[in-house]
Design a protein around this motif. Structure first.
Motif, short mmCIF file in Angstrom:
data_model
loop_
_atom_site.label_atom_id
_atom_site.label_comp_id
_atom_site.label_asym_id
_atom_site.label_seq_id
_atom_site.Cartn_x
_atom_site.Cartn_y
_atom_site.Cartn_z
N LEU A 305 0.82 -1.21 0.00
CA LEU A 305 0.00 0.00 0.00
C LEU A 305 0.86 1.27 0.00
CD1 LEU A 305 -2.62 -1.11 2.68
CD2 LEU A 305 -2.94 -1.09 0.20
N LYS A 306 2.07 1.16 -0.50
CA LYS A 306 3.02 2.28 -0.48
C LYS A 306 2.41 3.56 -1.03
CE LYS A 306 7.66 3.59 -2.02
NZ LYS A 306 8.85 3.18 -2.81
N GLY A 307 2.57 4.64 -0.27
CA GLY A 307 2.05 5.93 -0.69
C GLY A 307 0.67 6.23 -0.15
N LYS A 308 -0.03 5.22 0.35
CA LYS A 308 -1.36 5.42 0.90
C LYS A 308 -1.26 5.71 2.40
CE LYS A 308 -3.68 2.50 -2.52
NZ LYS A 308 -4.30 3.65 -3.21
N LYS A 309 -2.27 6.36 2.92
CA LYS A 309 -2.29 6.69 4.34
C LYS A 309 -3.02 5.58 5.09
CE LYS A 309 -2.42 11.00 5.53
NZ LYS A 309 -2.85 12.39 5.86
N ILE A 310 -2.33 5.01 6.09
CA ILE A 310 -2.77 3.75 6.70
C ILE A 310 -2.83 3.88 8.21
CG2 ILE A 310 -2.24 1.28 6.90
CD1 ILE A 310 -0.34 1.68 4.47
N ILE A 311 -3.81 3.20 8.83
CA ILE A 311 -3.81 3.01 10.27
C ILE A 311 -3.71 1.51 10.54
CG2 ILE A 311 -6.35 2.99 10.42
CD1 ILE A 311 -6.00 4.28 13.22
N ILE A 312 -2.86 1.14 11.49
CA ILE A 312 -2.63 -0.27 11.83
C ILE A 312 -2.97 -0.48 13.30
CG2 ILE A 312 -0.94 -2.15 11.96
CD1 ILE A 312 0.70 -0.63 9.84
N PHE A 313 -3.83 -1.47 13.58
CA PHE A 313 -4.19 -1.81 14.96
C PHE A 313 -3.55 -3.15 15.35
CE2 PHE A 313 -7.77 0.90 13.68
CZ PHE A 313 -7.87 1.74 14.78
N ASN A 314 -2.96 -3.18 16.54
CA ASN A 314 -2.47 -4.42 17.13
C ASN A 314 -2.70 -4.34 18.64
OD1 ASN A 314 -0.16 -6.20 18.45
ND2 ASN A 314 -0.39 -6.93 16.34
N ASN A 315 -2.91 -5.49 19.29
CA ASN A 315 -3.22 -5.50 20.72
C ASN A 315 -2.01 -5.23 21.62
OD1 ASN A 315 -5.94 -6.10 20.41
ND2 ASN A 315 -5.59 -8.30 20.37
N GLN A 316 -0.79 -5.43 21.09
CA GLN A 316 0.41 -5.40 21.92
C GLN A 316 1.19 -4.11 21.70
OE1 GLN A 316 1.12 -8.04 24.01
NE2 GLN A 316 -0.67 -9.20 23.30
N ILE A 317 1.41 -3.38 22.79
CA ILE A 317 2.17 -2.12 22.69
C ILE A 317 3.59 -2.38 22.18
CG2 ILE A 317 3.28 -0.33 24.11
CD1 ILE A 317 0.71 -0.16 25.72
N GLU A 318 4.22 -3.49 22.61
CA GLU A 318 5.59 -3.75 22.16
C GLU A 318 5.64 -4.00 20.65
OE1 GLU A 318 7.34 -7.24 23.83
OE2 GLU A 318 5.51 -8.43 23.71
N VAL A 319 4.56 -4.53 20.06
CA VAL A 319 4.52 -4.71 18.61
C VAL A 319 4.44 -3.35 17.92
CG1 VAL A 319 3.16 -5.61 16.68
CG2 VAL A 319 3.49 -7.01 18.73
N ILE A 320 3.62 -2.46 18.47
CA ILE A 320 3.51 -1.10 17.92
C ILE A 320 4.88 -0.42 17.94
CG2 ILE A 320 2.51 1.17 18.32
CD1 ILE A 320 0.56 -0.95 17.17
#
Length: 496
Positions: A305-320
């Motif tokens: 999705l290069k160039g697109k504006k994205i939001i990513i959700f994950n449950n783990q803060i360390e993954v973020i």
């Protein structure tokens, strides 16, 4: 701001339905991204035109929602100059609950409730049910109406007066058309063995208490009981469960039958089992959420999705935190690593932010930090030359500015943005973990459905492990979905 006249007419119809059908009492259900904040301002403006001296109470679900309303009111003040600031109280659910003395015995002429689906807990429902103060008129907005008993609770005081489906909103170009993908991953053989071990213990423990998850939690740790108004200690629950299963303090342990009852149901053994249960649930979640295969799939999707504006959700803060480092440093391949610890050991670990970051992060445990000033060198400073120190709130404001301005293209989040983010031109939501609540899925995928003249199609991409609790939770979140879902096994099958 350019007004979409078609959308405006539909918003005015919703307000008319609230006035004429609900007689000034009711809730309005519309897809996330349709423009409920604008409608809330329309209602406040129209009401003040007719009732100049009346007080309006606006209640946001949280601080982010409150700030969104303030921002919209300030940005659109030329359109809503009839709203009398002195007669408009802008607050949050928690501010009301912690300052009841200010609200008790008062009557508000109009109450506007944002994200009303989050007002069904025992305390928050008291706001709707006139437990803390009275009101004459009330309107609630939501993009994700609750179901079952929670829906009935809202219906009792604020019935539905208007509903807009995704199909109607997409057909009229009020929100972006979108494709939702479910990307199924498979655990490695080694991880599958560990997963099965955790799951067997979790399943056997639940079987002891008729699958009552809350009972197991209560056996593992002391918990505050709102109904009783006190902390219920774990040994109280353990003994109750034990005695329900024929355990007593004077069992004859020389008898094999009673010895087995004691082994399984003695309060001390139940407590130890519950503690292990909680540990295994946490580790099983981490096995799926922080798995290298899932992290690699996220990286592959971001590149796709290069160039697109994205939001990513994950449950783990360390993954973020790890994704923040990986993507900002253009590290796209982590297949050779076995764990997050291995990645941190290889690339280092820091929390420093930069004005040049293309990826920003937003979660509840952001550590106070300075921010590198890429344009001028050094760090961001006050006018007096002193280096700025950014705490949690200041970092969140910085993050929102970076993503809203387009300087950053990817925002990483845990839970704090489910119902708080208003960015007009997000292209994709990548959801890599969550609860079983369908409302959460609706909120998260709705982040990318706000209309934009540059966006022809939005993407909702769910990445999960097949035949695991990960998949079960996703199925639960999607049970209310009416849109088509494309099921694939590799992110490269996503059509861009």
């Amino acid at each position: 701001m350019e007004i979409n006249q078609s959308k405006l007419q539909r918003q005015l119809k919703a307000i008319d339905n609230w006035v004429n059908i609900g007689k000034g009492v009711g809730r309005i259900i519309q897809p996330t991204g349709f423009g409920k904040t604008y409608e809330e301002l329309l209602i406040a403006d129209k009401y003040h035109n007719k009732h100049y001296n009346d007080v309006i109470l606006f209640i946001a679900n949280n601080e982010a929602g409150k700030n969104n309303f303030y921002k919209a009111l300030n940005n659109l003040k030329h359109l809503f100059d009839n709203i009398i600031r002195d007669n408009l109280i802008i607050t949050t659910k928690n501010q009301i609950l912690t300052n009841l003395h200010f609200y008790e015995s008062r009557t508000f002429n109009l109450v506007i409730v944002d994200e009303i689906h989050d007002f069904v807990s025992e305390q928050a429902y008291g706001i709707i049910a006139k437990k803390y103060f009275n009101y004459k008129f009330i309107v609630g907005f939501t993009g994700s109406d609750p179901t079952d008993k929670d829906k009935k609770k809202l219906d009792a005081y604020i019935p539905v007066v208007d509903f807009i489906s995704y199909d109607e909103a997409i057909a009229n170009k009020w929100i972006s058309d979108f494709t939702e993908y479910n990307v199924a991953l498979n655990l490695t053989k080694e991880d599958q063995v560990v997963y099965d071990t955790f799951s067997e213990y979790i399943r056997d423990t639940l079987n002891l208490v008729d699958n009552n998850y809350l009972t197991v939690i209560n056996m593992g740790k002391n918990m505050y009981n709102k109904l009783l108004g006190r902390v219920v200690k774990y040994d109280e629950i353990c003994e109750k469960v034990a005695m329900e299963n024929n355990w007593t303090r004077d069992l004859d342990l020389s008898n094999g039958y009673y010895a087995n009852i004691n082994k399984v149901f003695s309060p001390s053994n139940l407590h130890e089992r519950a503690k292990t249960f909680l540990l295994y649930v946490e580790r099983r979640n981490a096995l799926m959420d922080a798995n290298i295969l899932k992290i690699q799939a996220i990286l592959d999707t971001v590149r796709l999705l290069k160039g697109k504006k994205i939001i990513i959700f994950n449950n783990q803060i360390e993954v973020i935190d790890i994704l923040h480092l990986l993507i900002n440093n253009s590290i796209w391949n982590v297949r050779k690593y076995k764990s997050l610890i291995d990645i941190r050991g290889a690339i280092g670990y820091h929390t420093m932010l930069s004005t040049n970051d293309t990826v920003v992060k937003y979660h509840s445990k952001l550590k106070s930090t300075q921010i590198l000033d890429h344009e001028n060198g050094g760090y961001l400073r006050y006018k007096n030359g002193k280096i700025k120190q950014f705490g949690t709130d200041a970092q969140k404001s910085f993050v929102m500015e970076q993503i809203s301005s387009g300087r950053a293209k990817v925002i990483l989040a845990v839970k704090g943005l489910d119902s708080a983010l208003n960015v007009e031109d997000l292209d994709a939501s990548i959801i890599t973990g969550g609860s079983t609540n369908p409302l959460q899925q609706t909120q998260r995928k709705g982040r990318s459905l706000r209309i934009s003249e540059y966006k022809k199609l939005a993407y909702v991409i769910n990445i999960y492990f097949a035949n695991t609790r990960d998949e079960q939770k996703l199925n639960q979140r999607q049970k209310e979905s009416t849109n088509k879902i494309v099921r694939i096994n590799n992110v490269n099958e996503i059509l861009i």
